[in-house]
Write an enzyme that holds these catalytic residues in place. Structure first.
Site, PDB file in Angstrom:
ATOM      1  N   CYS A  35       9.999   1.346  15.301  1.00 13.28           N
ATOM      2  CA  CYS A  35      10.329   0.098  15.995  1.00 13.28           C
ATOM      3  C   CYS A  35       9.072  -0.383  16.711  1.00 13.28           C
ATOM      4  O   CYS A  35       8.398   0.401  17.378  1.00 13.28           O
ATOM      5  CB  CYS A  35      11.445   0.364  16.998  1.00 13.28           C
ATOM      6  SG  CYS A  35      11.728  -1.005  18.150  1.00 13.28           S
ATOM      7  N   HIS A  87      -4.046   9.121  11.831  1.00 11.42           N
ATOM      8  CA  HIS A  87      -3.721   7.688  11.774  1.00 11.42           C
ATOM      9  C   HIS A  87      -2.311   7.403  11.275  1.00 11.42           C
ATOM     10  O   HIS A  87      -2.006   6.274  10.911  1.00 11.42           O
ATOM     11  CB  HIS A  87      -4.754   6.951  10.905  1.00 11.42           C
ATOM     12  CG  HIS A  87      -6.130   6.932  11.506  1.00 11.42           C
ATOM     13  ND1 HIS A  87      -7.265   6.596  10.810  1.00 11.42           N
ATOM     14  CD2 HIS A  87      -6.550   7.215  12.774  1.00 11.42           C
ATOM     15  CE1 HIS A  87      -8.324   6.669  11.610  1.00 11.42           C
ATOM     16  NE2 HIS A  87      -7.911   7.049  12.800  1.00 11.42           N
ATOM     17  N   ARG A 130       0.830  -1.214   0.000  1.00 11.93           N
ATOM     18  CA  ARG A 130       0.000   0.000   0.000  1.00 11.93           C
ATOM     19  C   ARG A 130       0.862   1.261   0.000  1.00 11.93           C
ATOM     20  O   ARG A 130       0.500   2.274  -0.607  1.00 11.93           O
ATOM     21  CB  ARG A 130      -0.947  -0.014   1.206  1.00 11.93           C
ATOM     22  CG  ARG A 130      -2.091  -1.016   1.014  1.00 11.93           C
ATOM     23  CD  ARG A 130      -3.017  -1.037   2.220  1.00 11.93           C
ATOM     24  NE  ARG A 130      -3.500   0.270   2.580  1.00 11.93           N
ATOM     25  CZ  ARG A 130      -3.727   0.681   3.835  1.00 11.93           C
ATOM     26  NH1 ARG A 130      -3.511  -0.132   4.856  1.00 11.93           N
ATOM     27  NH2 ARG A 130      -4.152   1.888   4.078  1.00 11.93           N
TER      28      ARG A 130
END
Ligand code: OAD
Length: 247
Positions: free
Chosen positions: A127, A119, A70
């Site tokens: 990490c 988002h 994506r």
């Protein structure tokens, strides 16, 4: 489509405008939405298998591969006239805040300056243990296992996006609520308005007295609350809206 005079008047006279965007804004750039029947990502994949911390724990390879795919797609498409119109609107309004649920970076690429990404951003990685940012050189792997994290011996790289069940990035939600509660006009564009806490921003704006405009070809739970609904694709409606402000 005729833009109602009241919408033009409200937008033209507003000192503070907040706009919330969702996947629909990027649909005309060729990025699939989540919940549209047939074409939406969640009609083909299960969110629980791909967009939760548990899914990443269970099967990091599948999750990483899906997000890298994506991310590559987002990097190869172009912003559409809806993105550009929002960047122009920012230049015309004294205080303009763009709040987006999208992770594709297209608003910034279209020139929007002040963007609150609720988002995250799919082009970045962190990490999975320390959540510290990982630099691009770790992301050359486009599929397969996520690269090991440079920040923790047991850590893996994961996309810098918010998954279901996770908190939104520090401070970003507060800024989004502040902009929503202070604005004169709130635009809700290309979102199904079902994912919280993003969906509550329009409601908070409405309660605080903002004029609420929805732009969406389909109906949403917000439609009945909106002061005006411009039913159509944002890539067409937003440029018309700007044009109508000029006329
Ligand atoms: P959805 O897929 O839920 O909703 C997309 C909305 O865009 C729908 O209401 C469509 O009617 C509308 N739409 C489709 N084409 C459009 C167009 N050309 N112009 C304007 N609107 C159009 O996407 P979101 O509301 O963004 O979160 O989804 C919210 C969150 O749920 C996403 O950020 C993602 C997802 O699961 C996470 O992954 C955490």
């Amino acid at each position: 489509m005729q833009i109602p005079g009241q919408v033009i008047h409200q937008l033209s006279s507003a000192r503070r405008v907040a706009a919330m965007t969702g996947a629909g804004v990027s649909a005309e750039s060729g990025i699939p939405t989540f919940r549209d029947a047939q074409t939406g990502l969640w009609s083909k994949f299960r969110a629980e298998d791909l967009a939760t911390p548990e899914a990443f724990q269970r099967d990091p390879e599948t999750v990483w591969t899906w997000y890298r795919h994506r991310a590559e797609q987002a990097a190869t498409v172009e912003p559409n006239p809806g993105h550009f119109a929002l960047a122009q609107l920012e230049q015309r309004v004294e205080h303009f805040t763009l709040i987006t649920q999208n992770v594709d970076g297209l608003h910034r690429r279209a020139g929007s300056q002040r963007v609150l990404e609720l988002h995250g951003d799919i082009s970045r990685a962190i990490c999975h243990i320390t959540r510290r940012p990982v630099t691009e050189k770790y992301l050359v792997e486009t599929a397969g296992s996520p690269p090991p994290s440079p920040h923790h011996p047991a850590g893996l790289c994961r996309p810098d996006v918010v998954w279901f069940g996770e908190m939104l990035p520090d401070g970003v939600l507060d800024q989004a609520f502040e902009a929503s509660q202070q604005c004169d006009v709130f635009l809700s564009i290309g979102t199904s308005s079902v994912v919280e806490p993003a969906a509550s921003l329009a409601v908070a704006a409405h309660r605080a007295g903002a004029f609420l405009i929805e732009i969406n070809p389909g109906e949403t739970p917000l439609s009945s609350l909106a002061d005006a609904v411009l039913a159509g694709p944002s890539g067409t409606v937003l440029p018309r809206l700007l044009q109508a402000m000029d006329d």
